[in-house]
Design a protein around this motif. Structure first.
Motif, short mmCIF file in Angstrom:
data_model
loop_
_atom_site.label_atom_id
_atom_site.label_comp_id
_atom_site.label_asym_id
_atom_site.label_seq_id
_atom_site.Cartn_x
_atom_site.Cartn_y
_atom_site.Cartn_z
N PHE A 154 0.83 -1.21 0.00
CA PHE A 154 0.00 0.00 0.00
C PHE A 154 0.87 1.26 0.00
CE2 PHE A 154 -1.71 3.37 2.76
CZ PHE A 154 -2.75 3.80 1.95
N LEU A 155 1.91 1.28 0.85
CA LEU A 155 2.80 2.43 0.89
C LEU A 155 3.59 2.56 -0.41
CD1 LEU A 155 4.21 2.29 4.54
CD2 LEU A 155 2.50 3.86 3.61
N GLN A 156 3.96 1.43 -0.99
CA GLN A 156 4.73 1.46 -2.23
C GLN A 156 3.92 2.11 -3.35
OE1 GLN A 156 6.29 -2.33 -3.36
NE2 GLN A 156 7.46 -1.53 -5.06
N LYS A 157 2.63 1.84 -3.39
CA LYS A 157 1.79 2.41 -4.44
C LYS A 157 1.29 3.80 -4.10
CE LYS A 157 0.23 -2.12 -6.05
NZ LYS A 157 -0.92 -3.02 -6.27
N GLY A 158 1.23 4.13 -2.80
CA GLY A 158 0.67 5.41 -2.41
C GLY A 158 1.69 6.48 -2.08
N LEU A 159 2.82 6.08 -1.47
CA LEU A 159 3.79 7.07 -1.01
C LEU A 159 4.77 7.49 -2.08
CD1 LEU A 159 4.79 8.73 1.38
CD2 LEU A 159 6.25 6.81 2.04
N LEU A 160 5.19 6.57 -2.93
CA LEU A 160 6.19 6.93 -3.94
C LEU A 160 5.69 7.98 -4.93
CD1 LEU A 160 8.00 3.55 -4.73
CD2 LEU A 160 8.84 5.51 -3.43
N PRO A 161 4.44 7.90 -5.43
CA PRO A 161 3.96 8.99 -6.30
C PRO A 161 3.94 10.35 -5.58
CG PRO A 161 2.58 7.07 -6.55
CD PRO A 161 3.47 6.79 -5.38
N VAL A 162 3.56 10.34 -4.30
CA VAL A 162 3.59 11.59 -3.54
C VAL A 162 5.04 12.09 -3.41
CG1 VAL A 162 3.10 12.64 -1.31
CG2 VAL A 162 1.50 11.00 -2.28
#
Length: 281
Positions: free
Chosen positions: A114-122
């Motif tokens: 979840f963090l990999q898909k949500g935090l990296l774009p941010v």
């Protein structure tokens, strides 16, 4: 024109000598590499001096090395105080905080899709923010001392380090991970024994990029508010006085500091990643 012709002749002769040294057996040794790099740097300084004197460039536009060198020697106390404020307090502290934060976040992202898909774009969005727009905001938040400069450095180095660390944690071979699974290795064992060693080339690549960004961020942040010391403060005030010799002296100290930090990281990398193909000669 004598200076100009002499500098060009010296540059051509030194260039030919450098080519021969680089292609020789001596050039393949550590001493040879240092000699070639030093000779190349000296030729650039001589060419710079010759062009400035040959074309009679005013000092307020571009001083020569013969003017900058004595200025550095006569301003050592001021330059040392600026170095401590900008490099040690601002750049290195922000670099250390950003490195630790990126490492902890990379481990969290590695364990959470979840963090990999949500935090990296941010993270990509934040890393694209212009530093000249972000620095004044952070200066207002954290004050005019070194804390605001460290905050700017953290923002600049965090996401390049994070991207490299996340990529490095995925760099281990699938067969190697399957072998660790057959040994019933825990996540911590796989991380310490396999994945972190495999990620070291990526991590050091990010650290070398962050080393230059840290110094740039600390200096730029000082343009928007700082005490009466600091490289950014010195450059902005001396430009207003048209004291270009002091400006270039500060730039030379900043460039030397960044090169030393980069070289130190590269030296540690060569000791820890001696097994990697990039370290083979």
């Amino acid at each position: 024109m004598i200076w100009l012709i002499g500098a060009i002749m010296f540059w051509l002769a030194a260039w030919a000598l450098n080519v021969r040294l680089a292609a020789s057996r001596f050039g393949a040794t550590r001493a040879g590499q240092i000699t070639v790099a030093a000779l190349f740097g000296i030729t650039l300084l001589v060419l710079w001096e010759g062009l400035v004197r040959g074309f009679a460039v005013p000092t307020v536009i571009l001083p020569g090395p013969s003017v900058i060198g004595p200025k550095i020697l006569s301003s050592l106390p001021v330059l040392w105080a600026d170095f401590v404020q900008t490099v040690i307090r601002g750049a290195l502290s922000g670099f250390a905080i950003g490195t630790v934060a990126a490492f902890v976040t990379a481990i969290a992202i590695d364990r959470s899709p979840f963090l990999q898909k949500g935090l990296l774009p941010v993270g990509n969005f934040v890393s694209a923010l212009p530093i000249v727009g972000l620095a004044p905001v952070l200066v207002m938040w954290f004050g005019f001392d070194w804390q605001s400069k460290a905050a700017v450095v953290v923002v600049m180095v965090f996401f390049p380090l994070l991207v490299n660390m996340v990529a490095g944690l995925q760099a281990s071979d699938r067969l190697q991970r399957d072998l660790m699974d057959t040994y019933s290795a825990t996540y911590t064992q796989r991380l310490l024994k396999l994945r972190l060693p495999a990620a070291l080339p990526f991590i050091f690549n990010g650290l070398k990029i962050a080393a230059t960004l840290a110094l740039i961020g600390a200096i730029v942040a000082e343009f928007f508010g700082s005490p009466v010391t600091g490289m950014g403060f010195r450059i902005s005030t001396e430009v207003g006085k048209l004291a270009l010799d002091m400006v270039w002296a500060t730039i030379a100290v900043a460039a030397l500091s960044g090169s030393v930090l980069y070289g130190l990281i590269a030296w540690v990398e060569s000791r820890l990643t001696f097994w990697h193909p990039s370290q083979r000669k």
